[in-house]
Motif scaffolding. Structure first.
Motif, PDB file in Angstrom:
ATOM      1  N   LYS A  70      -7.572   4.736  -8.542  1.00  0.00           N
ATOM      2  CA  LYS A  70      -7.530   4.669  -7.882  1.00  0.00           C
ATOM      3  C   LYS A  70      -5.429   6.049  -7.063  1.00  0.00           C
ATOM      4  N   TRP A  71      -5.746   6.744  -7.920  1.00  0.00           N
ATOM      5  CA  TRP A  71      -4.520   7.833  -7.095  1.00  0.00           C
ATOM      6  C   TRP A  71      -4.533   9.272  -8.278  1.00  0.00           C
ATOM      7  N   PHE A 127       1.136   5.662  -0.273  1.00  0.00           N
ATOM      8  CA  PHE A 127       0.379   7.109   0.184  1.00  0.00           C
ATOM      9  C   PHE A 127       0.968   8.380  -1.288  1.00  0.00           C
ATOM     10  N   ALA A 144       1.337  -0.934   0.216  1.00  0.00           N
ATOM     11  CA  ALA A 144       0.072   0.123   0.132  1.00  0.00           C
ATOM     12  C   ALA A 144       0.745   1.310   0.093  1.00  0.00           C
ATOM     13  N   TYR A 203      -3.505   4.955   7.823  1.00  0.00           N
ATOM     14  CA  TYR A 203      -4.051   5.506   6.638  1.00  0.00           C
ATOM     15  C   TYR A 203      -3.484   5.333   4.487  1.00  0.00           C
ATOM     16  N   TYR A 204      -2.627   4.386   4.983  1.00  0.00           N
ATOM     17  CA  TYR A 204      -2.177   3.834   4.144  1.00  0.00           C
ATOM     18  C   TYR A 204      -3.069   3.169   2.900  1.00  0.00           C
ATOM     19  N   GLY A 205      -3.006   3.178   2.167  1.00  0.00           N
ATOM     20  CA  GLY A 205      -3.998   2.423   1.541  1.00  0.00           C
ATOM     21  C   GLY A 205      -3.797   1.722  -0.184  1.00  0.00           C
ATOM     22  N   ASN A 206      -5.118   1.783  -0.616  1.00  0.00           N
ATOM     23  CA  ASN A 206      -4.624   1.338  -2.341  1.00  0.00           C
ATOM     24  C   ASN A 206      -3.998   0.328  -3.023  1.00  0.00           C
ATOM     25  N   LYS A 223      -3.968  11.410  -1.043  1.00  0.00           N
ATOM     26  CA  LYS A 223      -4.440   9.936  -1.304  1.00  0.00           C
ATOM     27  C   LYS A 223      -3.702   9.225   0.024  1.00  0.00           C
ATOM     28  N   GLN A 224      -4.158   8.628   0.428  1.00  0.00           N
ATOM     29  CA  GLN A 224      -4.164   8.360   1.529  1.00  0.00           C
ATOM     30  C   GLN A 224      -3.014   8.382   2.542  1.00  0.00           C
ATOM     31  N   ASP A 225      -3.431   9.475   3.405  1.00  0.00           N
ATOM     32  CA  ASP A 225      -2.601  10.546   3.869  1.00  0.00           C
ATOM     33  C   ASP A 225      -2.455  10.202   5.320  1.00  0.00           C
ATOM     34  N   ILE A 226      -0.561   9.406   4.612  1.00  0.00           N
ATOM     35  CA  ILE A 226      -0.019   8.959   6.158  1.00  0.00           C
ATOM     36  C   ILE A 226       0.023   9.908   7.155  1.00  0.00           C
TER      37      ILE A 226
END
Length: 438
Positions: free
Chosen positions: A209-210, A130, A128, A168-171, A159-162
């Motif tokens: 996704k991004w 960010f 995953a 919050y890691y993702g995608n 996006k996926q704001d660490i």
């Protein structure tokens, strides 16, 4: 299910499955390493937006630094890598445009060649990430009160704001590639110096996704790469030293600090303060040889919330340590030890406006968000207690439970504008970890 719990479950299932295959003789090898490299990443849609306005597109590459761990059982390879990627900075008027990404990856591979000190491994990675894209002034604000009164200086898209927390890691992200490595013996040591070369391709398999504000940034997470690195490894020929190993741990804990002074500045500016204390989520790689301990920590502290009806804000700090220490007591499966760490820390405050427009209107207006950052050296002493649970009839690896208590010491002022955050950075902490040790 939280990321920490999912990874713990994966480790446990892996251990149970390894128990079935532990009836035959198994050769083992563990290592950790640091990497640096480059990759192409042309942001096509954003570059087209610039070209439509007669402007030059962004530079078509980004630089990578990372930390990795790898364990090999016979020819089967499993590992974990954490990468930070930074795009090349571009300038436009009084603004600078850049992007950065990060990735946490689980690697699974197969060793094709193991000839003396040379290895060739093919691997696949899943994980995953960010993404951060920003257009901000060339010079950041030097006065905190002025910044808080007028934070609309540029724009920041995430996006996926660490910076709100590593959870919050993702995608979904993937990589595939080849690793070539060679061992150089270290006189008088069980470990060897491992030099690595990685070649491959990284990509995001699911379209869309991004996307950020109706513009695709898929290519920021894709592209062919080349990476070189070096680290320490324990070759299988040295594993008759049963007191030498390199383990990998996931960490989660709390830091007993609060941004009280900074909260007063926020309240004076009519913004909501941050509540509570920051928690951390990160990883540890710890090697041991006899009583000597060495390795690295990476963890991320985060606080976030609503600043007011129009804005959100976050206060984030990344810590990266190199550690050295020793075991004080070892009794059966219980150990007590101490570590001293020296490394890097930063402090980052972000104030973002809700409901920003989409491109190209966003690019034309620009003034929405604000960002302050500073960095410096950090140090920490730490004591820990761990308990190892052997897995498999031939003890393929130990499942290790760990509790650590330490104190962080900032070696810089860590100013946001003209306000020092060193008192916030200086604090005791308590962390809990679970890991594997071959």
């Amino acid at each position: 299910m939280p990321l920490f719990s999912r990874l713990f479950l994966f480790i446990l299932i892996t251990g149970l499955s390894c128990k079935v295959s532990a009836q035959s003789i198994v050769t083992k090898r563990s290592s950790f390493y640091v990497m640096a490299g480059t990759s192409g990443a042309k942001l096509r849609q954003f570059d087209q937006l610039l070209e439509d306005r007669g402007l030059t597109g962004l530079r078509n590459k980004y630089h990578t630094v990372g930390l990795g761990y790898q364990a090999r059982y016979n020819d089967f390879v499993i590992g974990m890598e954490l990468y930070h990627n930074r795009g090349m900075k571009s300038e436009f008027d009084d603004f600078k445009i850049n992007y950065r990404t990060s990735r946490a990856l689980l690697n699974i591979g197969y060793a094709f060649i193991e000839e003396s000190k040379f290895q060739l491994i093919h691997y696949m990675s899943i994980g995953a990430g960010f993404l951060n894209f920003q257009m901000l002034p060339q010079n950041s604000s030097q006065n905190l009160e002025e910044f808080l009164s007028n934070p609309s200086q540029g724009f920041i898209l995430r996006k996926q704001d660490i910076q709100k927390g590593s959870q919050y890691y993702g995608n979904f992200l993937t990589e595939t590639g080849f690793q070539l490595s060679y061992d150089f013996d270290l006189p008088g040591r069980e470990e060897a110096l491992e030099v690595l070369l990685k070649l491959g391709y990284a990509f995001s398999p699911f379209e869309g996704k991004w996307n950020l504000n109706e513009l695709s940034f898929e290519n920021a997470q894709s592209g062919a790469f080349i990476r070189v690195g070096a680290g320490l490894t324990l070759p299988d020929r040295n594993f008759f030293y049963k007191d030498a190993s390199i383990g990998f741990y996931l960490l989660n804990g709390i830091h007993f600090t609060s941004p009280n002074g900074f909260n007063e500045k926020l309240e004076s500016a009519g913004l909501n303060p941050f509540d509570g204390s920051p928690s951390n989520l990160g990883l540890r790689i710890l090697g041991e040889s006899g009583d000597l301990l060495y390795g690295a920590d990476v963890f991320n502290l985060a606080m976030s919330g609503e600043a007011n009806n129009l804005r959100n804000h976050s206060l984030n700090s990344l810590r990266v340590y190199g550690n050295l220490g020793m075991k004080i007591i070892q009794f059966k499966n219980i150990a007590i030890g101490g570590l001293a760490g020296l490394g890097y820390g930063n402090i980052r405050y972000t104030l973002t406006q809700k409901g920003k427009p989409n491109f190209p209107e966003l690019f034309e207006q620009r003034a929405f968000d604000g960002y302050l950052k500073n960095s410096g050296l950090m140090a920490k002493p730490e004591i820990f207690v761990e308990y190892g649970i052997p897995i498999g009839q031939r003890n393929l690896f130990d499942l290790v439970l760990n509790t650590s208590f330490g104190y962080e010491l900032p070696l810089a002022n860590y100013k946001l504008g003209d306000y020092s955050m060193s008192s916030y950075m200086s604090a005791p902490y308590l962390s809990f970890g679970v890991g594997v040790r071959p």
